[in-house]
Design a protein around this motif. Sequence first.
Motif, PDB file in Angstrom:
ATOM      1  N   THR A  62      61.346 -38.309  -0.073  1.00 51.97           N
ATOM      2  CA  THR A  62      61.561 -36.965   0.058  1.00 51.97           C
ATOM      3  C   THR A  62      61.197 -36.729  -1.069  1.00 51.97           C
ATOM      4  O   THR A  62      59.871 -35.919  -1.909  1.00 51.97           O
ATOM      5  N   THR A  63      61.756 -36.548  -2.011  1.00 52.06           N
ATOM      6  CA  THR A  63      61.263 -36.962  -4.258  1.00 52.06           C
ATOM      7  C   THR A  63      60.033 -37.706  -4.202  1.00 52.06           C
ATOM      8  O   THR A  63      59.546 -36.803  -5.216  1.00 52.06           O
ATOM      9  N   LEU A  64      59.848 -38.608  -3.467  1.00 56.22           N
ATOM     10  CA  LEU A  64      58.366 -39.040  -3.959  1.00 56.22           C
ATOM     11  C   LEU A  64      57.191 -38.341  -4.296  1.00 56.22           C
ATOM     12  O   LEU A  64      56.709 -38.140  -4.456  1.00 56.22           O
ATOM     13  N   ARG A  65      57.680 -37.552  -2.151  1.00 56.56           N
ATOM     14  CA  ARG A  65      56.058 -36.874  -1.999  1.00 56.56           C
ATOM     15  C   ARG A  65      56.534 -35.767  -2.890  1.00 56.56           C
ATOM     16  O   ARG A  65      55.469 -35.006  -1.928  1.00 56.56           O
ATOM     17  N   GLU A  66      58.193 -35.021  -2.853  1.00 57.41           N
ATOM     18  CA  GLU A  66      57.605 -34.083  -3.681  1.00 57.41           C
ATOM     19  C   GLU A  66      57.264 -33.303  -5.261  1.00 57.41           C
ATOM     20  O   GLU A  66      56.080 -33.302  -5.637  1.00 57.41           O
TER      21      GLU A  66
END
Length: 94
Positions: A62-66
């Motif tokens: 989720t952090t990577l995609r954000e």
Amino acid sequence: KAGGGGGGKRGAMTFEEKQSLSLDIGKLDMGCHGKIREIIRKRTKGLSEDDDEIDIDILDNTTLRELQAFVASSMKKAAAGAAKRPGASSSGGG
């Protein structure tokens, strides 16, 4: 393999995507780095304020995609700004 049409937020980020994200973060101007740290800190508990380098492999998907979305947006804005600015290219001089 899923088609790469822009909102690939479901699948885990591949090694190649992480590598590309890391390189793209390095291309951003320093003004963007504060927002990048903010995104990471918001989602990663126990991260020190002093951590300037973060192992991308410890971040969740989720952090990577954000981060990926923020970086893409920032790069588009930078490219649009450079295109509007006369003399932004390295050609010409005087």
